[in-house]
Design an enzyme around this catalytic site. Structure first.
Site, PDB file in Angstrom:
ATOM      1  N   LYS A   1     -13.518   2.739 -18.376  1.00 36.41           N
ATOM      2  CA  LYS A   1     -13.942   3.938 -19.034  1.00 36.41           C
ATOM      3  C   LYS A   1     -14.540   3.757 -20.149  1.00 36.41           C
ATOM      4  O   LYS A   1     -15.042   2.623 -20.809  1.00 36.41           O
ATOM      5  CB  LYS A   1     -12.348   4.458 -19.243  1.00 36.41           C
ATOM      6  N   ALA A   2     -14.750   4.753 -20.816  1.00 33.40           N
ATOM      7  CA  ALA A   2     -15.766   4.585 -22.119  1.00 33.40           C
ATOM      8  C   ALA A   2     -15.570   3.571 -23.120  1.00 33.40           C
ATOM      9  O   ALA A   2     -16.347   2.562 -23.620  1.00 33.40           O
ATOM     10  CB  ALA A   2     -16.134   6.118 -22.637  1.00 33.40           C
TER      11      ALA A   2
ATOM     12  N   TYR B   1     -10.721  14.048  -8.312  1.00 32.21           N
ATOM     13  CA  TYR B   1      -9.613  13.358  -9.003  1.00 32.21           C
ATOM     14  C   TYR B   1      -8.686  14.418  -9.371  1.00 32.21           C
ATOM     15  O   TYR B   1      -7.647  14.262  -9.613  1.00 32.21           O
ATOM     16  CB  TYR B   1     -10.248  12.388 -10.282  1.00 32.21           C
TER      17      TYR B   1
ATOM     18  N   LYS C   1      -4.602  15.362  -9.083  1.00 35.67           N
ATOM     19  CA  LYS C   1      -3.590  15.388 -10.201  1.00 35.67           C
ATOM     20  C   LYS C   1      -2.765  16.653 -10.164  1.00 35.67           C
ATOM     21  O   LYS C   1      -1.705  16.817 -10.515  1.00 35.67           O
ATOM     22  CB  LYS C   1      -4.298  15.102 -11.640  1.00 35.67           C
TER      23      LYS C   1
ATOM     24  N   ASP D   1       0.930  -0.961  -0.024  1.00 30.08           N
ATOM     25  CA  ASP D   1       0.114  -0.030   0.017  1.00 30.08           C
ATOM     26  C   ASP D   1       0.802   1.344   0.010  1.00 30.08           C
ATOM     27  O   ASP D   1       1.618   1.422   1.029  1.00 30.08           O
ATOM     28  CB  ASP D   1      -0.829  -0.199   1.139  1.00 30.08           C
TER      29      ASP D   1
ATOM     30  N   THR E   1     -17.886  15.099 -26.735  1.00 36.40           N
ATOM     31  CA  THR E   1     -16.474  14.955 -27.374  1.00 36.40           C
ATOM     32  C   THR E   1     -15.384  14.236 -26.467  1.00 36.40           C
ATOM     33  O   THR E   1     -15.235  15.140 -25.497  1.00 36.40           O
ATOM     34  CB  THR E   1     -16.253  15.851 -28.446  1.00 36.40           C
TER      35      THR E   1
ATOM     36  N   CYS F   1      -7.813  15.598 -16.709  1.00 37.46           N
ATOM     37  CA  CYS F   1      -8.769  15.837 -15.803  1.00 37.46           C
ATOM     38  C   CYS F   1      -8.330  17.156 -14.889  1.00 37.46           C
ATOM     39  O   CYS F   1      -9.088  17.802 -14.312  1.00 37.46           O
ATOM     40  CB  CYS F   1      -9.261  14.892 -14.836  1.00 37.46           C
TER      41      CYS F   1
HETATM   42  P1  NAD Z   1      -5.567   1.156 -13.047  1.00 39.21           P
HETATM   43  O1  NAD Z   1      -6.687   1.285 -11.989  1.00 39.21           O
HETATM   44  O2  NAD Z   1      -5.558   0.047 -13.985  1.00 39.21           O
HETATM   45  O3  NAD Z   1      -4.096   1.169 -12.471  1.00 39.21           O
HETATM   46  C1  NAD Z   1      -3.684   1.845 -11.252  1.00 39.21           C
HETATM   47  C2  NAD Z   1      -3.157   0.937 -10.194  1.00 39.21           C
HETATM   48  O4  NAD Z   1      -2.892   1.610  -9.082  1.00 39.21           O
HETATM   49  C3  NAD Z   1      -4.309  -0.103  -9.599  1.00 39.21           C
HETATM   50  O5  NAD Z   1      -3.583  -1.531 -10.129  1.00 39.21           O
HETATM   51  C4  NAD Z   1      -4.196  -0.006  -8.357  1.00 39.21           C
HETATM   52  O6  NAD Z   1      -4.368  -1.147  -7.549  1.00 39.21           O
HETATM   53  C5  NAD Z   1      -2.938   0.712  -7.928  1.00 39.21           C
HETATM   54  N1  NAD Z   1      -3.281   1.393  -6.452  1.00 39.21           N
HETATM   55  C6  NAD Z   1      -4.061   1.967  -6.235  1.00 39.21           C
HETATM   56  N2  NAD Z   1      -3.815   2.574  -4.891  1.00 39.21           N
HETATM   57  C7  NAD Z   1      -2.803   1.947  -4.637  1.00 39.21           C
HETATM   58  C8  NAD Z   1      -1.841   2.000  -3.620  1.00 39.21           C
HETATM   59  N3  NAD Z   1      -2.593   2.585  -2.376  1.00 39.21           N
HETATM   60  N4  NAD Z   1      -0.885   1.370  -3.474  1.00 39.21           N
HETATM   61  C9  NAD Z   1      -0.274   0.795  -4.645  1.00 39.21           C
HETATM   62  N5  NAD Z   1      -0.961   0.705  -5.747  1.00 39.21           N
HETATM   63  C10 NAD Z   1      -2.174   1.564  -5.486  1.00 39.21           C
HETATM   64  O7  NAD Z   1      -5.322   2.543 -13.778  1.00 39.21           O
HETATM   65  P2  NAD Z   1      -4.530   3.129 -15.384  1.00 39.21           P
HETATM   66  O8  NAD Z   1      -5.577   3.460 -16.370  1.00 39.21           O
HETATM   67  O9  NAD Z   1      -3.361   2.000 -15.441  1.00 39.21           O
HETATM   68  O10 NAD Z   1      -3.924   4.492 -14.875  1.00 39.21           O
HETATM   69  C11 NAD Z   1      -2.584   4.259 -14.323  1.00 39.21           C
HETATM   70  C12 NAD Z   1      -2.307   6.002 -13.885  1.00 39.21           C
HETATM   71  O11 NAD Z   1      -2.644   6.789 -15.207  1.00 39.21           O
HETATM   72  C13 NAD Z   1      -3.137   6.469 -12.926  1.00 39.21           C
HETATM   73  O12 NAD Z   1      -2.282   7.449 -12.339  1.00 39.21           O
HETATM   74  C14 NAD Z   1      -4.274   7.271 -13.703  1.00 39.21           C
HETATM   75  O13 NAD Z   1      -4.762   8.400 -12.744  1.00 39.21           O
HETATM   76  C15 NAD Z   1      -3.227   7.885 -14.939  1.00 39.21           C
HETATM   77  N6  NAD Z   1      -4.411   8.013 -15.950  1.00 39.21           N
HETATM   78  C16 NAD Z   1      -5.067   7.168 -16.440  1.00 39.21           C
HETATM   79  C17 NAD Z   1      -6.039   7.540 -17.714  1.00 39.21           C
HETATM   80  C18 NAD Z   1      -6.526   6.312 -18.328  1.00 39.21           C
HETATM   81  O14 NAD Z   1      -7.218   6.781 -19.344  1.00 39.21           O
HETATM   82  N7  NAD Z   1      -6.374   5.117 -18.074  1.00 39.21           N
HETATM   83  C19 NAD Z   1      -6.048   8.787 -18.177  1.00 39.21           C
HETATM   84  C20 NAD Z   1      -5.396   9.831 -17.217  1.00 39.21           C
HETATM   85  C21 NAD Z   1      -4.530   9.361 -16.169  1.00 39.21           C
END
Ligand code: NAD
Length: 340
Positions: free
Chosen positions: A195-196, A152, A156, A57, A224, A123
């Site tokens: 997500k979408a 969120y 960020k 964690d 969009t 975001c």
């Molecule tokens: P995801 O949810 O698949 O991966 C995030 C991982 O972080 C998860 O596996 C989760 O278990 C882990 N996590 C959460 N809390 C934790 C903690 N306390 N300790 C350790 N691990 C923890 O999401 P993703 O799509 O792979 O996103 C990765 C990063 O990219 C994130 O920071 C997200 O905010 C950012 N992001 C993603 C998108 C997208 O479209 N997927 C868009 C913008 C930003």
């Protein structure tokens, strides 16, 4: 650029983007990779047995120090996140991810990490600049004056600035990318955090398999967005990490589509036509958003360029296989344990 023998740490490695990043780093020849996530290992989307996999964690400072020990580079992707349905209903939980980035930055400094990557998001952009449905292209300066996505997005934006000040005040080399909607195989596709693109693929598959040719769409359908295929995201992370770009930079596709057009493409791939039910009370986010890629093209002479049609084709096929496996009650529903 690391030499391949230095320790590279990926947090959030049990999730979508982190799993792909760990996989790509292996393919690039990195010999020493540490992957960290809060989830138990059997819930990781991708798991590699030649990687040091830790279930920790990272909101806890002592765990961030375990994660960062001996690291040369850190890619901090861990966050509590999901699609619009999740982030609109879990604002406090999303904001608590600030603990992860705060403690990871402190640990990186303490452990002498050479470079730190932070995954920010579109975001962070000012909501007033996203009111029209005509896909306003957001350039990096549009994050200010600040009016980020509640919960969120504010987390960020704050964490971005913390990266900046750790660089300016403490000399920690940081890189920040603002991801715009990433999609692809091994992403979350059911359960409430999807997500979408994944949600629409799944709903189209459900309609096709059940023979009930209807689909629920969140919002009026003319919102969009742009969607970046995972391979472009991983390439962009690599390029940005190894660049001299000091400011947060957009990492997203500039191919804007309406949600209706997204559904059109998935229907075409699936070979079905569905009756659309618009749920105007569902979470739907801003009206319009696209990535302005002027800055990334200037620095890198590159921008994410996988067309939505090509990326969705691969994503749809993958979700279809997962869906069928799940229907059959087969193990390993969304988990891919790969020891290639
Ligand atoms: P995801 O949810 O698949 O991966 C995030 C991982 O972080 C998860 O596996 C989760 O278990 C882990 N996590 C959460 N809390 C934790 C903690 N306390 N300790 C350790 N691990 C923890 O999401 P993703 O799509 O792979 O996103 C990765 C990063 O990219 C994130 O920071 C997200 O905010 C950012 N992001 C993603 C998108 C997208 O479209 N997927 C868009 C913008 C930003």
């Amino acid at each position: 650029m690391t030499l391949g023998n230095e320790l590279v740490v990926v947090t959030g490695a049990g999730g979508f983007i982190g799993g792909h990043l760990a996989s790509a780093l292996r393919a690039q020849g990195h010999k020493w990779i540490r992957a960290v996530d809060i989830k138990p290992l059997d819930e990781w989307y991708q798991l590699f047995d030649d990687v040091e996999n830790l279930s920790l964690d990272l909101t806890l400072k002592q765990n961030c120090e375990i994660a960062s020990r001996d690291a040369y580079e850190v890619y901090n992707l861990a966050a509590n996140m999901g699609g619009m349905g999740f982030i609109e209903r879990n604002k406090a939980l999303c904001m608590l991810s600030v603990l992860i980035n705060t403690h990871m930055l402190q640990a990186a400094l303490k452990c002498g990490v050479k470079k730190f990557f932070y995954s920010s998001s579109a975001c962070v952009y000012n909501a007033d600049k996203q009111k029209t449905f005509e896909a306003p292209s957001l350039t990096e300066s549009d994050a200010y004056p600040a009016l980020a996505e509640d919960g969120y997005g504010w987390e960020k934006l704050f964490s971005e600035r913390m990266c900046r000040h750790f660089q300016e005040d403490f000399g920690l080399c940081t890189r920040v990318a603002r991801f715009h909607n990433v999609y692809g195989p091994w992403g979350t596709w059911y359960g409430g955090r999807e997500k979408a693109p994944a949600a629409i693929c799944r709903r189209v598959i459900e309609a096709k398999v059940s023979g009930k040719h209807e689909i629920d769409i969140w919002g009026p359908g003319n919102q969009t967005r742009s969607f970046m295929f995972i391979e472009d995201c991983i390439k962009g992370i690599n390029l940005i990490m190894n660049s001299e770009i000091l400011e947060p930079i957009n990492l997203g596709s500039a191919e804007a589509v309406t949600i209706n057009q997204l559904v059109d493409i998935v229907e075409e791939i699936a070979g079905v036509k569905l009756l659309r039910n618009y749920d105007l009370s569902a979470p739907q986010g801003v009206n319009g958003r696209n990535s302005d890629n002027t800055t990334i093209k200037k620095y890198l002479n590159w921008e994410p360029n996988t067309t939505l049609r090509v990326g969705l084709e691969k994503t749809y096929r993958w979700i279809y296989d997962q869906y069928i496996a799940r229907e059959r009650g087969e193990a390993g529903v969304i988990r891919e344990s790969s020891v290639a």
